[in-house]
Design an enzyme around this catalytic site. Structure first.
Site, mmCIF file in Angstrom:
data_model
loop_
_atom_site.group_PDB
_atom_site.id
_atom_site.type_symbol
_atom_site.label_atom_id
_atom_site.label_comp_id
_atom_site.label_asym_id
_atom_site.label_seq_id
_atom_site.Cartn_x
_atom_site.Cartn_y
_atom_site.Cartn_z
ATOM 1 N N VAL A 263 41.926 115.081 56.135
ATOM 2 C CA VAL A 263 42.882 115.030 55.150
ATOM 3 C C VAL A 263 43.776 113.873 55.322
ATOM 4 C CG1 VAL A 263 45.093 116.305 55.165
ATOM 5 C CG2 VAL A 263 43.263 117.644 55.395
ATOM 6 N N GLY A 264 44.454 112.979 54.821
ATOM 7 C CA GLY A 264 45.379 112.193 54.698
ATOM 8 C C GLY A 264 47.046 112.117 54.695
ATOM 9 N N GLY A 265 47.766 111.919 55.223
ATOM 10 C CA GLY A 265 48.982 111.943 54.753
ATOM 11 C C GLY A 265 49.239 111.985 53.321
ATOM 12 N N VAL B 246 40.711 114.607 51.011
ATOM 13 C CA VAL B 246 39.771 114.325 50.579
ATOM 14 C C VAL B 246 38.004 115.312 50.654
ATOM 15 C CG1 VAL B 246 37.906 112.572 50.750
ATOM 16 C CG2 VAL B 246 40.254 111.934 51.721
ATOM 17 N N LYS C 138 38.895 111.557 45.893
ATOM 18 C CA LYS C 138 40.830 111.399 46.911
ATOM 19 C C LYS C 138 41.542 112.240 45.959
ATOM 20 C CE LYS C 138 43.364 108.410 49.666
ATOM 21 N NZ LYS C 138 43.473 106.888 50.211
ATOM 22 N N ASP D 37 47.678 98.168 56.209
ATOM 23 C CA ASP D 37 47.058 99.130 56.915
ATOM 24 C C ASP D 37 45.663 99.739 57.944
ATOM 25 O OD1 ASP D 37 47.755 102.075 58.086
ATOM 26 O OD2 ASP D 37 47.984 103.219 56.436
HETATM 27 N N1 ATP Z 1 35.171 107.024 51.048
HETATM 28 C C1 ATP Z 1 35.550 108.166 51.833
HETATM 29 N N2 ATP Z 1 33.744 108.890 52.356
HETATM 30 C C2 ATP Z 1 34.224 109.731 53.766
HETATM 31 N N3 ATP Z 1 35.243 110.493 54.103
HETATM 32 C C3 ATP Z 1 36.409 109.745 53.585
HETATM 33 C C4 ATP Z 1 36.385 108.440 52.592
HETATM 34 N N4 ATP Z 1 37.837 108.333 51.943
HETATM 35 C C5 ATP Z 1 38.662 108.998 53.267
HETATM 36 N N5 ATP Z 1 37.840 109.555 54.070
HETATM 37 C C6 ATP Z 1 38.403 110.667 55.100
HETATM 38 O O1 ATP Z 1 39.116 111.204 54.687
HETATM 39 C C7 ATP Z 1 40.245 111.248 55.814
HETATM 40 C C8 ATP Z 1 41.745 111.273 54.919
HETATM 41 O O2 ATP Z 1 41.442 109.500 53.702
HETATM 42 P P1 ATP Z 1 43.019 108.812 53.546
HETATM 43 O O3 ATP Z 1 43.056 108.074 54.639
HETATM 44 O O4 ATP Z 1 42.274 107.720 52.482
HETATM 45 O O5 ATP Z 1 43.950 109.757 53.575
HETATM 46 P P2 ATP Z 1 45.499 109.202 53.030
HETATM 47 O O6 ATP Z 1 46.225 110.427 52.969
HETATM 48 O O7 ATP Z 1 45.428 108.197 52.683
HETATM 49 O O8 ATP Z 1 45.245 108.548 54.929
HETATM 50 P P3 ATP Z 1 47.290 107.735 55.661
HETATM 51 O O9 ATP Z 1 47.829 108.929 56.421
HETATM 52 O O10 ATP Z 1 46.155 106.806 56.393
HETATM 53 O O11 ATP Z 1 47.796 107.802 54.450
HETATM 54 C C9 ATP Z 1 40.391 109.506 56.440
HETATM 55 O O12 ATP Z 1 40.432 109.656 58.049
HETATM 56 C C10 ATP Z 1 38.292 109.866 56.754
HETATM 57 O O13 ATP Z 1 38.527 110.943 57.651
#
Ligand code: ATP
Length: 452
Positions: free
Chosen positions: A25-27, A31, A52, A154
């Site tokens: 889970v990102g911000g 995923v 995602k 980033d």
């Molecule tokens: N292609 C991928 N394959 C496997 N795991 C992934 C992949 N992309 C993302 N993840 C997992 O999902 C998590 C969240 O993804 P991501 O960082 O892209 O989301 P975000 O919402 O953009 O995050 P942020 O808070 O940095 O903006 C990652 O830390 C990773 O653990």
């Protein structure tokens, strides 16, 4: 377990993909693992991907447009600058989920799936033999991005993904910025621990803050230190704000750079250049020039090395870490359909009947491919790629007199087949014991593995 309306349940059909388990889970996103639906599965579709999902419903218009912009950047960058060191973007679509209002209209990016993040590897300890290779991989990704006119903006261990074969891939291009000349403008976002000194005082204009490739180089310097110093930042402090204050003190010349003694001299020098206090001093250390230095350093170290099996040791160590962190569950179809004509197709056979159901691909039922068929068949002697009952692999040759292996039915054989792995895998081939297949194609004998 109660189902959350904000999460897609396993088995949900999103576009042409069947949703699997939650990966992270990102911000702004969630995923998931996913596989192609029966309708679309085929040789041109990877058997396993990461979805995602970026919801936009219920957000204030500014937040929603930020997400749309961020997704647009990821898609644009994926379309224009594909590279083995950047996570591959397969497609993107808008989710139609009228039954789930909070997710209806979410933007979905379909990406190549990685095994783990550098953050996870840092938490479990980066094997010494893999450290330089990981940093070199990040640097290759940055060099490609910068040459293509983009800044990642980033870069952090959460956004460095590791493939199942140990390959390094940069990801999360939501803040990536295209350069116009020497710089571009980005939203004043990013992760505090990886911001260079000048970003703490950068004026915020109508277009955002100025970002330059030297921002990524600073983040690389922090990562080099973390990789060699068990995850520690060179800037001390209990919180990101406290560490940020230490960065600013250093940037203003009020404190020296203090690196952990665990960082070896070569990497210390490199990190110190990446962490030059001003943009001007850092700008001369481009990702390309750092790569050249890493390659020259590697050549010097290997000339000095007295251990001839460094490459093998690397593969074994990374295998161990990947096994420990991921349970060594690997995707179907991992052995490649190679560009060279196949010389012998082998269907994998697992004598354990509870493992003959092909649908689950239970990690417990996966079978290992040996690095060296003359050494004990233990976890230290298998590549990260796993195979399951019914998988088809391509064998190049056979070794009649490797280490004897006995299967669950008591069948014993000293025969091993050398099978090809996905292109880019290290090593490029591995060994399947003959008790793990019923096929006996007429293959030539392999050269003595001890001699290769
Ligand atoms: N292609 C991928 N394959 C496997 N795991 C992934 C992949 N992309 C993302 N993840 C997992 O999902 C998590 C969240 O993804 P991501 O960082 O892209 O989301 P975000 O919402 O953009 O995050 P942020 O808070 O940095 O903006 C990652 O830390 C990773 O653990």
């Amino acid at each position: 377990m109660e189902e959350s309306a904000d999460l897609l349940p396993g088995g949900y059909l999103a576009g042409e993909w069947v949703v699997g388990e939650l990966i992270g889970v990102g911000g702004w996103s969630t995923v998931y693992a996913a596989r192609p639906s029966g309708r679309t599965a085929g040789p041109d579709r990877p058997p396993e991907v990461a979805l995602k999902v970026m919801p936009t419903a219920g957000l204030a218009p500014r937040q929603a447009s930020r997400i749309v912009e961020s997704a647009h950047r990821e898609v644009e960058l994926g379309r224009r600058t594909g590279h083995p060191r950047l996570i591959g973007l397969i497609e993107s679509f808008v989710l139609s989920a009228p039954d789930r209002p909070s997710l209806d209209g979410a933007i979905v990016l379909v990406m190549e799936r990685a095994a783990l993040t550098l953050r996870e590897l840092l938490d479990s300890g980066v094997p010494e033999a893999d450290r330089g290779r990981l940093i070199e991989g990040i640097c290759e990704g940055l060099a490609h991005l910068h040459r293509s006119g983009w800044v990642h903006a980033d870069l952090k261990p959460e956004n460095v993904l590791l493939g199942r074969d140990g390959s390094v891939k940069l990801s999360d291009f939501g803040l990536a910025t295209e350069l116009t000349g020497t710089h571009g403008y980005a939203q004043p976002l990013g992760t505090l621990d990886y911001l260079p000194p000048e970003r703490w005082t950068a004026p915020l204009g109508a277009q955002g803050v100025q970002v330059r490739p030297s921002n990524d180089i600073w983040a690389l310097g922090i990562i080099i230190h973390e990789v060699f110093a068990s995850g520690a930042s060179p800037f001390a402090g209990a919180t990101p704000m406290a560490r940020g204050a230490a960065v600013q003190e250093y940037g203003e010349g009020r404190a020296p750079l203090r690196m952990d003694h665990a960082v070896p001299p070569f990497w210390r020098d490199l990190a110190a250049d990446c962490l030059a206090p001003t943009h001007e001093a850092r700008a001369e250390h481009t990702a390309d020039s750092l790569l050249d230095r890493i390659a020259a350093g590697r050549a010097t170290r290997s000339r000095r090395s007295t251990w001839p099996h460094g490459g093998r040791a690397r593969a074994v160590l990374l295998t161990l870490v990947l096994c420990a962190t991921t349970g060594a569950a690997l995707s179907s179809g991992a052995p490649r359909k190679d560009a060279l004509p196949p010389v012998g197709a082998l269907t994998v056979f697992n004598a354990d009947r509870s493992c003959q159901d092909r649908s689950g691909r239970d990690p417990q039922c996966s079978l290992g491919l040996a690095i060296d068929p003359t050494r004990p068949y233990t976890p230290a002697n298998v590549v990260p790629t796993r195979v399951w009952h019914g998988d088809v692999v391509t064998a190049e040759c056979q070794l009649p007199d490797g280490l004897p292996i006995v299967d669950e039915d008591g069948l014993r054989s000293t025969r091993w087949f050398r099978v090809r792995l996905l292109s880019g895998s290290e090593p490029s081939a591995a060994w399947l014991p003959a008790v793990r297949t019923k096929d006996r194609p007429p293959l030539p004998n392999c050269p003595d593995p001890a001699a290769s």
